[in-house]
Design an enzyme around this catalytic site. Structure first.
Site, PDB file in Angstrom:
ATOM      1  N   SER A  92       6.934  -7.522   3.526  1.00 21.02           N
ATOM      2  CA  SER A  92       7.794  -7.811   4.671  1.00 21.02           C
ATOM      3  C   SER A  92       8.660  -9.033   4.420  1.00 21.02           C
ATOM      4  O   SER A  92       8.335  -9.898   3.592  1.00 21.02           O
ATOM      5  CB  SER A  92       6.937  -8.040   5.918  1.00 21.02           C
ATOM      6  OG  SER A  92       6.235  -9.263   5.818  1.00 21.02           O
TER       7      SER A  92
ATOM      8  N   TRP B  76       0.793  -1.231   0.000  1.00 17.77           N
ATOM      9  CA  TRP B  76       0.000   0.000   0.000  1.00 17.77           C
ATOM     10  C   TRP B  76       0.823   1.278   0.000  1.00 17.77           C
ATOM     11  O   TRP B  76       0.311   2.339  -0.283  1.00 17.77           O
ATOM     12  CB  TRP B  76      -0.917   0.029   1.233  1.00 17.77           C
ATOM     13  CG  TRP B  76      -0.230  -0.361   2.516  1.00 17.77           C
ATOM     14  CD1 TRP B  76      -0.297  -1.579   3.136  1.00 17.77           C
ATOM     15  CD2 TRP B  76       0.634   0.444   3.325  1.00 17.77           C
ATOM     16  NE1 TRP B  76       0.474  -1.586   4.279  1.00 17.77           N
ATOM     17  CE2 TRP B  76       1.055  -0.353   4.424  1.00 17.77           C
ATOM     18  CE3 TRP B  76       1.094   1.767   3.251  1.00 17.77           C
ATOM     19  CZ2 TRP B  76       1.910   0.136   5.414  1.00 17.77           C
ATOM     20  CZ3 TRP B  76       1.947   2.249   4.233  1.00 17.77           C
ATOM     21  CH2 TRP B  76       2.341   1.429   5.300  1.00 17.77           C
ATOM     22  N   ASN B  77       2.109   1.212   0.320  1.00 17.96           N
ATOM     23  CA  ASN B  77       2.834   2.458   0.574  1.00 17.96           C
ATOM     24  C   ASN B  77       3.152   3.261  -0.684  1.00 17.96           C
ATOM     25  O   ASN B  77       3.169   4.486  -0.656  1.00 17.96           O
ATOM     26  CB  ASN B  77       4.109   2.186   1.379  1.00 17.96           C
ATOM     27  CG  ASN B  77       5.067   1.259   0.664  1.00 17.96           C
ATOM     28  OD1 ASN B  77       4.647   0.337  -0.049  1.00 17.96           O
ATOM     29  ND2 ASN B  77       6.349   1.469   0.848  1.00 17.96           N
TER      30      ASN B  77
ATOM     31  N   GLU C 186      12.259  -3.212  11.970  1.00 20.09           N
ATOM     32  CA  GLU C 186      11.772  -2.147  11.105  1.00 20.09           C
ATOM     33  C   GLU C 186      10.486  -1.557  11.688  1.00 20.09           C
ATOM     34  O   GLU C 186       9.530  -2.282  11.971  1.00 20.09           O
ATOM     35  CB  GLU C 186      11.508  -2.703   9.701  1.00 20.09           C
ATOM     36  CG  GLU C 186      11.064  -1.674   8.693  1.00 20.09           C
ATOM     37  CD  GLU C 186      10.858  -2.271   7.313  1.00 20.09           C
ATOM     38  OE1 GLU C 186      11.086  -1.555   6.324  1.00 20.09           O
ATOM     39  OE2 GLU C 186      10.466  -3.448   7.217  1.00 20.09           O
TER      40      GLU C 186
ATOM     41  N   CYS D 277      10.223   1.598   2.040  1.00 17.29           N
ATOM     42  CA  CYS D 277      11.165   0.500   2.277  1.00 17.29           C
ATOM     43  C   CYS D 277      12.612   0.978   2.327  1.00 17.29           C
ATOM     44  O   CYS D 277      13.432   0.392   3.037  1.00 17.29           O
ATOM     45  CB  CYS D 277      11.018  -0.550   1.180  1.00 17.29           C
ATOM     46  SG  CYS D 277       9.407  -1.357   1.112  1.00 17.29           S
TER      47      CYS D 277
ATOM     48  N   LYS E   5      -2.062  -8.204  -8.010  1.00 15.59           N
ATOM     49  CA  LYS E   5      -2.864  -8.096  -6.796  1.00 15.59           C
ATOM     50  C   LYS E   5      -2.330  -6.944  -5.954  1.00 15.59           C
ATOM     51  O   LYS E   5      -1.329  -7.070  -5.264  1.00 15.59           O
ATOM     52  CB  LYS E   5      -2.842  -9.381  -5.961  1.00 15.59           C
ATOM     53  CG  LYS E   5      -3.968  -9.382  -4.903  1.00 15.59           C
ATOM     54  CD  LYS E   5      -3.668 -10.201  -3.681  1.00 15.59           C
ATOM     55  CE  LYS E   5      -2.884  -9.431  -2.660  1.00 15.59           C
ATOM     56  NZ  LYS E   5      -3.647  -8.293  -2.045  1.00 15.59           N
TER      57      LYS E   5
ATOM     58  N   GLU F 215      11.370  -7.621  -3.109  1.00 13.11           N
ATOM     59  CA  GLU F 215      11.950  -6.556  -2.303  1.00 13.11           C
ATOM     60  C   GLU F 215      11.291  -6.632  -0.936  1.00 13.11           C
ATOM     61  O   GLU F 215      10.064  -6.522  -0.814  1.00 13.11           O
ATOM     62  CB  GLU F 215      11.703  -5.182  -2.911  1.00 13.11           C
ATOM     63  CG  GLU F 215      12.362  -4.070  -2.095  1.00 13.11           C
ATOM     64  CD  GLU F 215      11.891  -2.691  -2.472  1.00 13.11           C
ATOM     65  OE1 GLU F 215      11.387  -1.978  -1.580  1.00 13.11           O
ATOM     66  OE2 GLU F 215      12.017  -2.323  -3.649  1.00 13.11           O
ATOM     67  N   LEU F 216      12.107  -6.810   0.107  1.00 11.71           N
ATOM     68  CA  LEU F 216      11.590  -7.082   1.441  1.00 11.71           C
ATOM     69  C   LEU F 216      11.960  -5.958   2.418  1.00 11.71           C
ATOM     70  O   LEU F 216      12.149  -4.827   2.014  1.00 11.71           O
ATOM     71  CB  LEU F 216      12.087  -8.453   1.896  1.00 11.71           C
ATOM     72  CG  LEU F 216      11.779  -9.612   0.926  1.00 11.71           C
ATOM     73  CD1 LEU F 216      12.390 -10.909   1.401  1.00 11.71           C
ATOM     74  CD2 LEU F 216      10.284  -9.754   0.711  1.00 11.71           C
TER      75      LEU F 216
END
Length: 488
Positions: free
Chosen positions: A208, A132-133, A361, A263, A156, A229-230
């Site tokens: 995440s 969502w960011n 985080e 992130c 999605k 990308e985590l």
């Protein structure tokens, strides 16, 4: 025209947009049928559509900024960062993608007798799961290279920001993308995201680290490729030779862009003792000068958090640190007078082991400052993390040498994060527990393809001509090998 909506209100998933497993199945069936024709289209035609999409984004700037702000509550400046990123990345994909994807002749086994071609074959249907960011940037960043490579996409988006992704699809269709090539499904990650992974030929995931491990297991079970990308706990280093007047405001932007819900934003600042007092004073001054609040005007620096859940995480990290001895130099409070989900940009010191904010985080407007006695100490502490997504180094002379010692996928010198992210020709991604694979660059496009090697043998077979004799042919090949091994 500015849409009249409440930027201070909390997001709630729109249940009317929730897909079922049957919807996911239908989306993949449609995508597979459409992909066969799409893969037959020319690279020039795919590039034309993506360029047209970028022009439409620019033409609809005000409308898109309103929509991004409405769903996320971020400031207009942060929304504009998304929009410009999509425009510039679409141009890069359209202008450079065809050359990367074109079939290439390679040296064959035997010069003149063997001709070899490397072909880039689309994966098929790519499943893309985005958070969502950055709900406009991330779906576009991942979908466009998959599309130019000849794939179909089932996307999605997060349940809290569904309509921005829907608008992305509408603009791509208006630009000329054939109907069915990009499909969107909505719903909870565990159910609908899992169903996407079960059917995709390749998966791109952003989220995440904990969820990334679940995605990795699902992809491994099916033996399909994936890129991710985590999480990150990104460090910023103010070295002994730093320009504090530049570093302080730069570090504020690096820490509080998008209310820290980024992130690659900064959560750990390591400041050389020579600058500690001066930097802390200026950093707090610039932090407290940030304009916090709702609104569509350009005068707001920082908007709200995305949800009550995210706000609760921020509050718990700060409370835990303070309870265990940390001090608040700025912020540290919820701001209900501005709206339900506003929290002040917060600066902590004396954060140490045992505090949640020390290693986990936060993903919010909270940053911890640490005093170090040397640049070497700053480097060691910056690397002392399971994460390795992004880093920032502020230095007049030593930035390059220090950057090479940091275990992070991207390192910015005298900038927080935008320099590396916006260098589209170069790869972007994480080391350690911060991800697998890369966005951007050659790798960010070619990952959506399989390499196929096609070789044609002419005149003489590799095993030798009939009747030549094995020993005699071996002598010829041995002499040839002595020559070929010296040819680059």
């Amino acid at each position: 025209m500015t849409t009249t909506v409440n930027l201070a209100a909390e997001n709630e998933p729109d249940e009317q947009l929730s897909s079922t497993i049957a919807h996911v199945e239908a989306a993949f069936e449609t995508a597979r049928r459409s992909q066969r024709l799409w893969a037959q289209s020319s690279l020039r035609e795919r590039a034309r559509i993506i360029l047209a999409f970028g022009r439409l984004v620019l033409d609809r700037e005000a409308e898109l900024l309103d929509l991004i702000q409405h769903e996320t509550g971020k400031s207009r400046r942060d929304a504009f960062e998304e929009l410009t990123d999509v425009v510039l990345w679409s141009g890069h994909v359209a202008n450079h993608g065809p050359a990367l994807l074109r079939s290439r002749g390679k040296r064959g086994a035997i010069p003149l007798l063997t001709t070899t071609t490397e072909v880039r074959v689309p994966k098929g249907v790519v499943g893309i799961i985005t958070p969502w960011n950055y709900p406009f940037t991330l779906p576009a960043t991942d979908s466009l290279p998959a599309l130019i490579a000849g794939n179909a996409v089932v996307l999605k988006p997060d349940r809290l920001t569904p309509r921005i992704a829907d608008r992305l699809l509408e603009l791509l269709l208006e630009a000329g993308l054939p109907k069915g090539v990009l499909q969107i499904v909505h719903g909870p990650g565990a159910e609908i995201g899992g169903a996407v992974i079960e059917r995709a030929d390749f998966v791109m995931f952003t989220g995440s680290t904990a969820t990334g491990r679940v995605v990795a297991r699902q992809c491994a079970e099916r033996l399909i490729g994936f890129s991710a990308e985590l999480g990150g706990k990104n460090p910023l280093l103010v070295l002994e030779d730093a320009d504090v007047d530049r570093a302080a405001p730069g570090a504020v932007r690096a820490s509080f862009a998008n209310a820290g819900q980024l992130c690659i934003s900064t959560e750990r600042l390591y400041v050389h003792a020579a600058h500690w007092d001066e930097f802390c004073a200026k950093f707090v001054e610039h932090t407290e000068a940030l304009r916090l609040g709702p609104g569509y005007d350009w005068g707001i620096d920082m908007g709200r958090l995305i949800s009550e859940r995210q706000l609760a995480t921020v509050e718990s990290h700060v409370a835990d640190a303070v309870d265990k001895g940390a001090r608040v130099l700025a912020g540290g409070r919820r701001r209900p007078d501005l709206g339900e989900l506003f929290y002040e940009p917060t600066v902590l010191v004396d954060v140490g082991p045992g505090m949640i904010a020390h290693r986990e985080e936060t993903f919010g407007p909270v940053v911890s400052l640490y005093r170090v006695e040397s640049d070497d100490e700053a480097i060691a502490l910056a690397n002392d993390s399971e994460y390795g997504l992004n880093a920032s180094v502020w230095s007049r002379r030593n930035g390059e040498s220090v950057a090479r010692r940091l275990r992070a996928g991207t390192v910015n010198i005298n900038e927080g994060y935008a320099a590396t992210w916006s260098s589209y020709a170069s790869p972007m991604g994480g080391m350690k527990q911060s991800g697998l694979g890369r966005r951007h660059g050659t790798a960010g496009i070619l990952k959506y393809t399989d390499a196929q090697t096609i070789s044609r043998q002419r005149l003489i077979p590799i095993a030798g001509p009939d009747g030549f004799g094995h020993e005699r042919w071996a002598g010829v090949m041995s002499a040839g090998a002595r020559i070929l091994r010296r040819i680059p």
